[in-house]
Design a protein around this motif. Sequence first.
Motif, mmCIF file in Angstrom:
data_model
loop_
_atom_site.group_PDB
_atom_site.id
_atom_site.type_symbol
_atom_site.label_atom_id
_atom_site.label_comp_id
_atom_site.label_asym_id
_atom_site.label_seq_id
_atom_site.Cartn_x
_atom_site.Cartn_y
_atom_site.Cartn_z
ATOM 1 N N TYR A 352 0.825 -1.204 0.000
ATOM 2 C CA TYR A 352 0.000 0.000 0.000
ATOM 3 C C TYR A 352 0.860 1.255 0.000
ATOM 4 O O TYR A 352 0.492 2.265 -0.604
ATOM 5 C CB TYR A 352 -0.918 0.000 1.218
ATOM 6 N N VAL A 353 1.985 1.201 0.686
ATOM 7 C CA VAL A 353 2.839 2.380 0.792
ATOM 8 C C VAL A 353 3.335 2.821 -0.580
ATOM 9 O O VAL A 353 3.387 4.013 -0.898
ATOM 10 C CB VAL A 353 4.023 2.113 1.738
ATOM 11 N N SER A 354 3.692 1.870 -1.429
ATOM 12 C CA SER A 354 4.221 2.207 -2.748
ATOM 13 C C SER A 354 3.123 2.422 -3.782
ATOM 14 O O SER A 354 3.336 3.083 -4.791
ATOM 15 C CB SER A 354 5.167 1.102 -3.238
ATOM 16 N N SER A 355 1.928 1.885 -3.538
ATOM 17 C CA SER A 355 0.820 2.047 -4.485
ATOM 18 C C SER A 355 -0.507 1.905 -3.750
ATOM 19 O O SER A 355 -0.835 0.832 -3.258
ATOM 20 C CB SER A 355 0.911 1.006 -5.608
ATOM 21 N N ILE A 356 -1.271 3.002 -3.703
ATOM 22 C CA ILE A 356 -2.563 2.969 -3.017
ATOM 23 C C ILE A 356 -3.687 2.528 -3.951
ATOM 24 O O ILE A 356 -4.844 2.455 -3.531
ATOM 25 C CB ILE A 356 -2.900 4.342 -2.410
#
Length: 718
Positions: A352-356
Amino acid sequence: MARTPQRPKKQPAAAAPSRWWRILRWVLGIGAGVAALAAIALVVAVYNARTNLPSFDQLKSSPNGQMIRVRAADGSILVSLGPSYGEWIPYSQIPAEMRDAMVSVEDRRFRSHWGVDPVALARITKFAIENRGTGRRLQGASTITQQVARTIFLSNSYTVGRKFREIILALALERKFTKNQILELYLNKVYFGGGAYGIDAASRRFFNHPATSLSLSEAAVIAGLVKAPSRYSPTADAEAAVGRAGVVLKLMQETGAITAAQAMDADPQAITLAPEPQQNSVRYFTDWALPQLETLIDETEAPLDVWTTLDPAMQKSADTAIRANAPAGVQGALVALDRDGAVRAMVGGKDYVSSIYNRATQATRQPGSAWKLFVYLAALEAGMNPDSQVNDAPITIDGWTPRNASRRYSGQISLRTAFAYSLNTVSARLGQEVGFGTVADMARRFGISTPVNTQPAMVLGTSDVRLIDMTRAYASVASGGTAVVPYGITRVTAGGSVIYQHQVDSSRVLVAPYVAQQMTDLLQTAVNTGTGRAAQIGRPVAGKTGTTSSYKDGWFMGFSSGITTGVWMGRDDAKPVGGLQGGTAPARAFAAFMRQAVASRPVEEFNTKVTLPEWQEEPDAESYYGAPDDRVYVDPDGNPLDVPPVAARPEAPVEDGDLPPAPQQRVPDEQLDQDWIDRALGRSPRGEQPAPPPRRPAPDRRQPPPDRYPDEDSRPYQ
């Protein structure tokens, strides 16, 4: 004789001092006058401020900014949004340890001053003069009363003007409220870091329990946060927080709030901190669920507790399964629904941190042969059954010629075998027989919300779909043909009162129970002997694989023991992924997740004992001929609808599949002649024993009305 003039006598020496004394008295008089005027002005200002102060009940009200705590199914906090103020705790219910700790560390002369500490005020005045123009901010000297004034009425800017206003308000507060009331305001409103305002919010944030049960060590930790919330926060630096708590305990001992023995017994290092809310894959779920609050409730000010369906253990297993099984450079998504539609786990990507971007609810991709669920549902509803014989042979429909992954054809085989090995030619033949519009209608009926085309290749999954919609469709089959609607919020509470409660609607029947049972039979066979064998988990599983052309997408959809799970894998740029098939990585991720998800649930055997309706037990002659795609489409009001025209044909996906049984000799299609009629009626003019007719779909004999809707997407459906 003339006299000699006499010299003037010298003035007494005391004359000069008397002049300076007059000057001094004049200066002192002016100073006293100015001081008197200042005192009068201060009194007037304080009296005016006191008159305009809100009541105590008004000061207790929560400030602007709604706080939302999102809780998992077990009550644990998944994420907190907005400022957190906790519950308001009256002075009498605040632990004495907490009150004493705060007074000792922040304002040891709190009980004796009038709102301003003269000693501390002199210190800060000296500091201001010495550091004028240096840019260094004023620090220290603020009493608890001054901090209350600043927290409620003023900003945090460090200026002399703001300090004077703070002093006036502090004096006014002392004139209007008691010391206990001021301390109550302070302990319920001051900021403790981590988004927590007030001791109750801080206690729940850091120790996961209300402030009414704070221990001495916990009170020391909280009291130590006020000086520098970010520096001493237990979640940011536990060692610094413990060290600061030791300083607080020492100050409490110096002020007589606790004894030396109590200080020795307190052990801040033994404090158990609340686990940090998850900030990775769980955010995919909260980002999907929280926007729904706008349609569920109209409360915009009171702090909210949002109770959700998410199971933390299942979520962790889902996250692990996707990360462990998705190939390098490939994204993955997973949705798990309970039998009533409750979302127990949702993973929208590897990180999630790199792609929401939530690939479980937002991405639309071709489902491949996972779409065949709707083809076979339509065939079963039309009168076929798992043992019905179908012809696996080359077929061309409007110039489109599908092929099987094995490049082989098996001739006459059962519907069960065709589904287990995901034969594309059989799906095409079934779609042609029941009607491509019928298949599209079935998909919409089961919750597919994206546009569905009606060209021949649609039977192989050329329409883009969302993972959550496909999971919903398979869950509806698992429920016996009753509609399952995914939901994530069970209830919402504000101030302990329930303002929303989810109600599950299980009254909408999509297909007859026997159709769902037959479909479950086919899905179970696909896992036991067909393309989904990698999804086996040691208990009954029903499911289906899906692979799109050039291996761009891999799917596995299935259910077991009340949990329905959908898995998708692929690249965000839709580039091919070598070796990605629904029966490989997605099926393995499904199995890895489901083993953990259903471990504590009883083993459930599937109900595949089908009781057919009478019209299937004793078909009439019309069941054996007639156009299979002649059903009439109607909208929710019963008005007839037209079958939409066929649009341009997209690329058809190719399903991954194991090799089906060896080809059999093709059985010629039966002719509707006198011999066939004699057999159908049980007559044997040549002395032969009558042979039972083969079971064929029973078509609806109604004819479609003239064209009314220009394309498939504009046509309403049931």
